[in-house]
Design a protein around this motif. Structure first.
Motif, PDB file in Angstrom:
ATOM      1  N   SER A 226       0.204   5.798  -5.116  1.00 53.46           N
ATOM      2  CA  SER A 226      -0.586   5.755  -3.878  1.00 53.46           C
ATOM      3  C   SER A 226      -1.576   4.597  -3.908  1.00 53.46           C
ATOM      4  N   LEU A 227      -1.082   3.451  -4.261  1.00 58.58           N
ATOM      5  CA  LEU A 227      -1.963   2.290  -4.424  1.00 58.58           C
ATOM      6  C   LEU A 227      -2.570   1.852  -3.103  1.00 58.58           C
ATOM      7  N   LYS A 228      -3.808   1.377  -3.203  1.00 57.87           N
ATOM      8  CA  LYS A 228      -4.566   0.941  -2.042  1.00 57.87           C
ATOM      9  C   LYS A 228      -4.953  -0.535  -2.209  1.00 57.87           C
ATOM     10  N   PRO A 229      -5.226  -1.219  -1.130  1.00 61.73           N
ATOM     11  CA  PRO A 229      -5.647  -2.623  -1.258  1.00 61.73           C
ATOM     12  C   PRO A 229      -6.863  -2.786  -2.173  1.00 61.73           C
ATOM     13  N   GLU A 230      -7.739  -1.810  -2.178  1.00 63.08           N
ATOM     14  CA  GLU A 230      -8.935  -1.904  -3.034  1.00 63.08           C
ATOM     15  C   GLU A 230      -8.631  -1.732  -4.511  1.00 63.08           C
ATOM     16  N   ASP A 231      -7.390  -1.415  -4.862  1.00 57.64           N
ATOM     17  CA  ASP A 231      -6.987  -1.372  -6.271  1.00 57.64           C
ATOM     18  C   ASP A 231      -6.621  -2.775  -6.778  1.00 57.64           C
ATOM     19  N   THR A 232      -6.586  -3.745  -5.890  1.00 60.13           N
ATOM     20  CA  THR A 232      -6.265  -5.111  -6.280  1.00 60.13           C
ATOM     21  C   THR A 232      -7.292  -5.648  -7.270  1.00 60.13           C
ATOM     22  N   ALA A 233      -6.813  -6.108  -8.418  1.00 57.93           N
ATOM     23  CA  ALA A 233      -7.700  -6.588  -9.476  1.00 57.93           C
ATOM     24  C   ALA A 233      -6.851  -7.087 -10.643  1.00 57.93           C
ATOM     25  N   VAL A 234      -7.525  -7.709 -11.597  1.00 61.44           N
ATOM     26  CA  VAL A 234      -6.903  -7.960 -12.887  1.00 61.44           C
ATOM     27  C   VAL A 234      -7.187  -6.737 -13.759  1.00 61.44           C
ATOM     28  N   TYR A 235      -6.151  -6.184 -14.326  1.00 57.97           N
ATOM     29  CA  TYR A 235      -6.271  -4.979 -15.152  1.00 57.97           C
ATOM     30  C   TYR A 235      -6.198  -5.382 -16.627  1.00 57.97           C
ATOM     31  N   TYR A 236      -7.167  -4.893 -17.383  1.00 53.70           N
ATOM     32  CA  TYR A 236      -7.279  -5.222 -18.801  1.00 53.70           C
ATOM     33  C   TYR A 236      -7.143  -3.960 -19.656  1.00 53.70           C
TER      34      TYR A 236
ATOM     35  N   THR B 276      -8.431   9.104 -25.653  1.00 50.35           N
ATOM     36  CA  THR B 276      -8.895   9.070 -27.032  1.00 50.35           C
ATOM     37  C   THR B 276      -7.747   9.330 -27.994  1.00 50.35           C
ATOM     38  N   ARG B 277      -8.032   9.137 -29.275  1.00 46.52           N
ATOM     39  CA  ARG B 277      -7.021   9.410 -30.281  1.00 46.52           C
ATOM     40  C   ARG B 277      -6.602  10.866 -30.229  1.00 46.52           C
ATOM     41  N   GLY B 278      -7.533  11.733 -29.820  1.00 44.08           N
ATOM     42  CA  GLY B 278      -7.223  13.159 -29.715  1.00 44.08           C
ATOM     43  C   GLY B 278      -6.529  13.549 -28.413  1.00 44.08           C
ATOM     44  N   GLY B 279      -6.322  12.571 -27.536  1.00 44.59           N
ATOM     45  CA  GLY B 279      -5.598  12.855 -26.303  1.00 44.59           C
ATOM     46  C   GLY B 279      -6.472  13.214 -25.118  1.00 44.59           C
ATOM     47  N   VAL B 280      -7.779  13.154 -25.280  1.00 41.59           N
ATOM     48  CA  VAL B 280      -8.669  13.445 -24.159  1.00 41.59           C
ATOM     49  C   VAL B 280      -8.677  12.250 -23.208  1.00 41.59           C
ATOM     50  N   THR B 281      -8.570  12.539 -21.915  1.00 44.40           N
ATOM     51  CA  THR B 281      -8.518  11.473 -20.911  1.00 44.40           C
ATOM     52  C   THR B 281      -9.753  11.511 -20.011  1.00 44.40           C
ATOM     53  N   ASN B 282     -10.045  10.359 -19.456  1.00 43.30           N
ATOM     54  CA  ASN B 282     -11.187  10.231 -18.551  1.00 43.30           C
ATOM     55  C   ASN B 282     -10.806   9.212 -17.490  1.00 43.30           C
ATOM     56  N   TYR B 283     -11.166   9.495 -16.229  1.00 38.74           N
ATOM     57  CA  TYR B 283     -10.781   8.619 -15.124  1.00 38.74           C
ATOM     58  C   TYR B 283     -11.986   8.276 -14.251  1.00 38.74           C
ATOM     59  N   ALA B 284     -11.949   7.095 -13.670  1.00 36.59           N
ATOM     60  CA  ALA B 284     -12.915   6.765 -12.637  1.00 36.59           C
ATOM     61  C   ALA B 284     -12.643   7.648 -11.426  1.00 36.59           C
ATOM     62  N   ASP B 285     -13.686   8.014 -10.720  1.00 30.52           N
ATOM     63  CA  ASP B 285     -13.533   8.886  -9.545  1.00 30.52           C
ATOM     64  C   ASP B 285     -12.583   8.269  -8.528  1.00 30.52           C
ATOM     65  N   SER B 286     -12.591   6.966  -8.419  1.00 33.24           N
ATOM     66  CA  SER B 286     -11.795   6.288  -7.394  1.00 33.24           C
ATOM     67  C   SER B 286     -10.293   6.371  -7.634  1.00 33.24           C
ATOM     68  N   VAL B 287      -9.885   6.732  -8.857  1.00 32.77           N
ATOM     69  CA  VAL B 287      -8.456   6.773  -9.164  1.00 32.77           C
ATOM     70  C   VAL B 287      -7.971   8.170  -9.546  1.00 32.77           C
ATOM     71  N   LYS B 288      -8.855   9.124  -9.619  1.00 28.74           N
ATOM     72  CA  LYS B 288      -8.456  10.486  -9.995  1.00 28.74           C
ATOM     73  C   LYS B 288      -7.409  11.018  -9.024  1.00 28.74           C
TER      74      LYS B 288
ATOM     75  N   PRO C 142       0.840  -1.214   0.000  1.00 28.32           N
ATOM     76  CA  PRO C 142       0.000   0.000   0.000  1.00 28.32           C
ATOM     77  C   PRO C 142       0.866   1.251   0.000  1.00 28.32           C
ATOM     78  N   GLY C 143       0.444   2.214  -0.810  1.00 29.37           N
ATOM     79  CA  GLY C 143       1.216   3.437  -0.968  1.00 29.37           C
ATOM     80  C   GLY C 143       2.243   3.383  -2.070  1.00 29.37           C
ATOM     81  N   GLY C 144       2.459   2.203  -2.623  1.00 23.75           N
ATOM     82  CA  GLY C 144       3.451   2.028  -3.668  1.00 23.75           C
ATOM     83  C   GLY C 144       2.944   2.398  -5.052  1.00 23.75           C
ATOM     84  N   SER C 145       3.800   2.169  -6.047  1.00 20.23           N
ATOM     85  CA  SER C 145       3.487   2.537  -7.430  1.00 20.23           C
ATOM     86  C   SER C 145       3.777   1.378  -8.370  1.00 20.23           C
ATOM     87  N   LEU C 146       3.052   1.371  -9.474  1.00 22.15           N
ATOM     88  CA  LEU C 146       3.294   0.440 -10.569  1.00 22.15           C
ATOM     89  C   LEU C 146       2.969   1.147 -11.868  1.00 22.15           C
ATOM     90  N   ARG C 147       3.609   0.700 -12.939  1.00 21.57           N
ATOM     91  CA  ARG C 147       3.266   1.197 -14.265  1.00 21.57           C
ATOM     92  C   ARG C 147       2.905   0.018 -15.147  1.00 21.57           C
TER      93      ARG C 147
END
Length: 114
Positions: free
Chosen positions: A84-94, A52-64, A14-19
């Motif tokens: 700032s990763l949290k235990p609730e970020d645990t998941a398979v990311y697609y 988007t192809r034009g560079g517009v980004t959108n985020y879920a509120d939980s990760v903003k 928790p609190g760590g980073s990943l890319r």
């Protein structure tokens, strides 16, 4: 068709980073949008971030403010920088490409635990 290959998942405290990285099999200039989704056990798959192809980004509120989506057109790759990763970020990311049909990657596991 578009093939997508994710990488970069793993175990982090928790609190760590990943890319995360998602490499596409063709130029992203021909893809309308690229997104990252996640699915935790027992939950539905949810949108995390999209660009988007034009560079517009959108985020879920939980990760903003914690996650950043970006892309490198020269490498046909999209990234998801997670901080700032949290235990609730645990998941398979697609990774997903909208072109205009939708294509999914195979997923990469992210586990946030001490």
């Amino acid at each position: 068709q578009v093939q997508l290959v994710e990488s970069g998942g793993g175990l982090v405290q928790p609190g760590g980073s990943l890319r995360l990285s998602c490499a596409a099999s063709r130029t992203m200039l021909s893809i309308n949008a690229m997104g990252w989704y996640r699915q935790a056990p027992g939950n539905q798959r949810e949108l995390v971030a999209m660009i988007t192809r034009g560079g517009v980004t959108n985020y879920a509120d939980s990760v903003k403010g914690r996650f950043t989506i970006s892309r490198d057109n020269a490498k046909n790759t999209v990234y998801l920088q997670m901080t700032s990763l949290k235990p609730e970020d645990t998941a398979v990311y697609y990774c997903r490409a909208e072109s205009p049909l939708g294509y999914w990657g195979q997923g990469t596991q992210v586990t946030v635990s001490s």
